[in-house]
Scaffold this active site. Structure first.
Site, PDB file in Angstrom:
ATOM      1  N   LYS A 207       8.837  -9.896 -10.281  1.00  0.00           N
ATOM      2  CA  LYS A 207      10.091  -9.212 -10.530  1.00  0.00           C
ATOM      3  C   LYS A 207      11.259 -10.208 -10.480  1.00  0.00           C
ATOM      4  O   LYS A 207      11.068 -11.255  -9.858  1.00  0.00           O
ATOM      5  CB  LYS A 207      10.268  -8.064  -9.546  1.00  0.00           C
ATOM      6  CG  LYS A 207      10.822  -8.466  -8.172  1.00  0.00           C
ATOM      7  CD  LYS A 207      11.060  -7.245  -7.364  1.00  0.00           C
ATOM      8  CE  LYS A 207      12.343  -7.198  -6.617  1.00  0.00           C
ATOM      9  NZ  LYS A 207      12.766  -8.260  -5.750  1.00  0.00           N
TER      10      LYS A 207
ATOM     11  N   HIS B 121       5.199  -6.543  -4.839  1.00  0.00           N
ATOM     12  CA  HIS B 121       4.329  -6.869  -3.702  1.00  0.00           C
ATOM     13  C   HIS B 121       4.149  -5.696  -2.742  1.00  0.00           C
ATOM     14  O   HIS B 121       3.200  -5.657  -1.974  1.00  0.00           O
ATOM     15  CB  HIS B 121       4.799  -8.138  -2.978  1.00  0.00           C
ATOM     16  CG  HIS B 121       5.996  -7.962  -2.090  1.00  0.00           C
ATOM     17  ND1 HIS B 121       7.270  -7.917  -2.568  1.00  0.00           N
ATOM     18  CD2 HIS B 121       6.086  -7.826  -0.748  1.00  0.00           C
ATOM     19  CE1 HIS B 121       8.098  -7.757  -1.547  1.00  0.00           C
ATOM     20  NE2 HIS B 121       7.414  -7.700  -0.427  1.00  0.00           N
TER      21      HIS B 121
ATOM     22  N   LYS C 241       0.635  -4.029  -0.305  1.00  0.00           N
ATOM     23  CA  LYS C 241       0.589  -3.831   1.149  1.00  0.00           C
ATOM     24  C   LYS C 241      -0.509  -2.829   1.469  1.00  0.00           C
ATOM     25  O   LYS C 241      -0.616  -1.783   0.833  1.00  0.00           O
ATOM     26  CB  LYS C 241       1.949  -3.320   1.653  1.00  0.00           C
ATOM     27  CG  LYS C 241       3.031  -4.404   1.622  1.00  0.00           C
ATOM     28  CD  LYS C 241       4.343  -3.868   2.173  1.00  0.00           C
ATOM     29  CE  LYS C 241       5.494  -4.807   1.909  1.00  0.00           C
ATOM     30  NZ  LYS C 241       5.678  -5.861   2.891  1.00  0.00           N
TER      31      LYS C 241
ATOM     32  N   HIS D  13      10.574  -1.466  -5.286  1.00  0.00           N
ATOM     33  CA  HIS D  13       9.774  -1.162  -4.089  1.00  0.00           C
ATOM     34  C   HIS D  13       9.919   0.298  -3.630  1.00  0.00           C
ATOM     35  O   HIS D  13       8.927   0.979  -3.387  1.00  0.00           O
ATOM     36  CB  HIS D  13      10.166  -2.076  -2.928  1.00  0.00           C
ATOM     37  CG  HIS D  13      10.123  -3.546  -3.264  1.00  0.00           C
ATOM     38  ND1 HIS D  13       9.193  -4.092  -4.099  1.00  0.00           N
ATOM     39  CD2 HIS D  13      10.906  -4.580  -2.859  1.00  0.00           C
ATOM     40  CE1 HIS D  13       9.395  -5.402  -4.196  1.00  0.00           C
ATOM     41  NE2 HIS D  13      10.431  -5.719  -3.460  1.00  0.00           N
TER      42      HIS D  13
ATOM     43  N   LYS E   5      20.407  -4.543   3.973  1.00  0.00           N
ATOM     44  CA  LYS E   5      20.247  -5.784   4.739  1.00  0.00           C
ATOM     45  C   LYS E   5      21.107  -5.668   5.993  1.00  0.00           C
ATOM     46  O   LYS E   5      22.070  -4.908   6.026  1.00  0.00           O
ATOM     47  CB  LYS E   5      20.734  -6.977   3.912  1.00  0.00           C
ATOM     48  CG  LYS E   5      20.016  -7.104   2.570  1.00  0.00           C
ATOM     49  CD  LYS E   5      19.144  -8.308   2.518  1.00  0.00           C
ATOM     50  CE  LYS E   5      18.463  -8.460   1.181  1.00  0.00           C
ATOM     51  NZ  LYS E   5      17.057  -8.811   1.287  1.00  0.00           N
TER      52      LYS E   5
ATOM     53  N   LYS F 213      14.054  -4.443  11.595  1.00  0.00           N
ATOM     54  CA  LYS F 213      13.250  -4.280  10.383  1.00  0.00           C
ATOM     55  C   LYS F 213      12.422  -3.010  10.521  1.00  0.00           C
ATOM     56  O   LYS F 213      11.782  -2.792  11.548  1.00  0.00           O
ATOM     57  CB  LYS F 213      12.333  -5.500  10.230  1.00  0.00           C
ATOM     58  CG  LYS F 213      11.584  -5.548   8.911  1.00  0.00           C
ATOM     59  CD  LYS F 213      10.971  -6.928   8.682  1.00  0.00           C
ATOM     60  CE  LYS F 213      10.100  -6.973   7.435  1.00  0.00           C
ATOM     61  NZ  LYS F 213      10.856  -7.050   6.195  1.00  0.00           N
TER      62      LYS F 213
HETATM   63  C1  BG6 Z   1      11.925  -8.776  -2.147  1.00  0.00           C
HETATM   64  C2  BG6 Z   1      13.437  -8.772  -2.205  1.00  0.00           C
HETATM   65  O1  BG6 Z   1      11.366  -8.248  -3.313  1.00  0.00           O
HETATM   66  O2  BG6 Z   1      11.512  -7.990  -1.034  1.00  0.00           O
HETATM   67  C3  BG6 Z   1      14.034  -9.298  -0.928  1.00  0.00           C
HETATM   68  O3  BG6 Z   1      13.848  -9.586  -3.292  1.00  0.00           O
HETATM   69  C4  BG6 Z   1      13.490  -8.516   0.261  1.00  0.00           C
HETATM   70  O4  BG6 Z   1      15.467  -9.212  -0.953  1.00  0.00           O
HETATM   71  C5  BG6 Z   1      11.964  -8.466   0.216  1.00  0.00           C
HETATM   72  O5  BG6 Z   1      13.939  -9.160   1.437  1.00  0.00           O
HETATM   73  C6  BG6 Z   1      11.440  -7.528   1.294  1.00  0.00           C
HETATM   74  O6  BG6 Z   1      10.042  -7.640   1.345  1.00  0.00           O
HETATM   75  P1  BG6 Z   1       9.249  -7.271   2.680  1.00  0.00           P
HETATM   76  O7  BG6 Z   1       7.811  -7.366   2.299  1.00  0.00           O
HETATM   77  O8  BG6 Z   1       9.677  -8.277   3.711  1.00  0.00           O
HETATM   78  O9  BG6 Z   1       9.688  -5.883   3.049  1.00  0.00           O
END
Ligand code: BG6
Length: 487
Positions: A154, A184, A188, A246, A342, A347
């Site tokens: 992407k 991605h 997961k 996502h 962000k 997290k």
């Molecule tokens: C990426 C984004 O696709 O996904 C990033 O470009 C983001 O900005 C990341 O931080 C988050 O991925 P994960 O797997 O850490 O949730």
């Protein structure tokens, strides 16, 4: 999602000397080798990039990267790099550079007696992707006596028209069945487990509808800021960077109908139907935010506008909350709230399914606030698992209820989970497109969000280290709901 074996092939990474190769691709490839899935006789890895680092230089660079990623079995590691990794510079990517790459690949195929099966992984900046695919075609690398698959990262475009244009360009050279667009999140383990959870457990499926569910909340909260990616992020913003891909993937997996089978076509078609059923999302139902600086323990956490590469007057959003309505029989009237940002306090990636309250309340005398709705919390990060929350009687008198959960922790029960890239790379190698994004999905998702990229957009500030602007709370409160904040 098949159990197929990896056929002998060449795995070519174009743009091989970047961060993605070292942080994600090489560790995933090495791990696949560690599990016996990749062997020298079935996979040769070719790096192609601008620097003239030579084969030896590339191997050393990869070796050091793998050490940094946590492997310390140096002799074995070094042997793998020497046996499996190859390198050819493509300089600035001129026609003759790709022709040289083609010659190099064919020589390797002959020497190792390999069929002409090739994966091209384009680890390139998005604006160079169309020219790279054209060059691969000009060098004759996309035609072979075996199979050719091309992997794209992407972003797939930056709005509806650019995504459509990109797809048309790609389809000029290769067929959709050869295209592997990576999101991605789909790799997961917990996202795949969501499919298993829903379709292997009929007890949940019977609750999975508008009669039982009040609302669904999908939160992807990150504690980090934009780090060193300010220049990229400035062009993207949270809607393009996270929501269009996502979060939308998560929403469709949660909301899709039962597929007729567990193959790529059937699953992708059900996910697409969900996307097609979503009503246009209005600006009234979307809130944008941007983090501002935060003082903690004498330290200042910079705001977005103070990050490197970001203009001081930027109105790029680092936060989005929105309400989507899936207008089909299963979901009509059930809001799907999506939220990402962000610099949140922590997290957390979570799907919260909030069930409807009982039609009449038996425990009328209790404070209504003390009776919580049943909830199913599906957590993807930082830990992976499920919590089914319900009310129980607290011991003794007076009669009181409290909220508790049945919990399942994926890692505690089943051990270490594979990394998303490991799953996805293996799937490319065996030709399974289930966990990849189709052209139609990308375009349909862009069609949904493109109107929110322009028009009357206010970007509200929120202090770094908080859960986003107050206006986002007001959005869900307007529909009688509240954000669910973990268990
Ligand atoms: C990426 C984004 O696709 O996904 C990033 O470009 C983001 O900005 C990341 O931080 C988050 O991925 P994960 O797997 O850490 O949730």
């Amino acid at each position: 999602m098949s159990q197929q074996q990896v056929e002998p092939h060449m795995f070519v990474i174009i743009g091989a000397t970047g961060d993605l190769t070292r942080r994600k691709l090489l560790p995933a490839l090495y791990h696949l080798r560690d599990q016996g899935i990749l062997e020298t006789r079935n996979t040769l890895i070719v790096g192609a990039a601008l620097p003239e680092m030579g084969e030896e230089g590339f191997r050393l660079w990869a070796f050091e990267g793998l050490q940094k990623a946590g492997w310390h079995n140096n002799t074995e590691l070094r042997a793998w790099c020497d046996e499996c990794l190859h390198y050819q510079t493509v300089h600035e990517g001129a026609v003759q550079d790709y022709e040289a790459l083609a010659g190099y690949i064919r020589r390797l195929e002959r020497t190792h007696n390999m069929p002409e099966n090739r994966v091209f992984y384009l680890a390139l900046p998005p604006d160079t992707v169309p020219i790279a695919i054209q060059r691969l075609d000009q060098a004759g690398l996309l035609k072979s006596r075996g199979w050719v698959r091309v992997v794209f990262e992407k972003p797939f475009g930056h709005d509806f028209h650019s995504a459509q244009h990109l797809n048309t360009t790609l389809h000029h050279y290769i067929d959709e069945s050869q295209i592997y667009r990576i999101d991605h999140y789909l790799g997961k383990e917990t996202v795949q487990n969501l499919l298993a959870f829903r379709f292997a457990n009929p007890i949940f499926e019977s609750l999975w509808n508008r009669d039982r569910i009040e609302n669904v909340q999908i939160t992807v909260a990150e504690d980090l800021g934009v780090e060193h990616r300010g220049a990229y992020y400035q062009q993207a913003g949270a809607l393009r960077d996270m929501v269009q891909n996502h979060l939308t993937q998560l929403m469709t997996v949660v909301a899709m109908e039962v597929p007729v089978s567990f193959d790529a076509g059937a699953i992708q078609s059900e996910k697409l139907k969900v996307l097609h059923s979503i009503a246009p999302i209005t600006h009234e139902d979307a809130v944008f935010g941007q983090y501002s600086s935060w003082q903690i323990a004498g330290q200042t956490i910079p705001g977005y506008r103070e990050e490197p590469g970001v203009p001081k007057d930027s109105d790029t959003e680092t936060y989005v909350a929105l309400k989507a309505e899936i207008q089909n029989w299963r979901w009509k009237g059930v809001p799907f709230y999506l939220r990402t940002g962000k610099r949140f306090p922590r997290k957390l990636t979570q799907v919260a399914v909030i069930f409807r309250e009982a039609p009449t309340q038996v425990f009328r005398s209790l404070d209504p606030g003390s009776i919580a709705s049943n909830k199913l919390l599906i957590t993807l990060q930082p830990s992976e698992g499920f919590s089914l929350c319900f009310s129980v009687k607290s011991p003794g008198r007076p009669f009181r209820l409290s909220d508790h959960a049945l919990q399942f922790d994926y890692q505690k029960s089943l051990g270490q989970l594979p990394e998303a890239y490991e799953t996805l790379l293996r799937d490319v190698m065996i030709g399974d497109q289930t966990l990849f994004v189709s052209a139609e999905f990308t375009e349909t998702a862009w069609r949904l969000y493109t109107p929110l990229l322009t028009g009357d957009r206010t970007v509200y500030p929120y202090t770094a280290g908080t859960w986003g602007p107050r206006e986002a709370d007001a959005l869900v409160e307007r529909y009688g709901h509240q954000w669910q904040l973990g268990w």
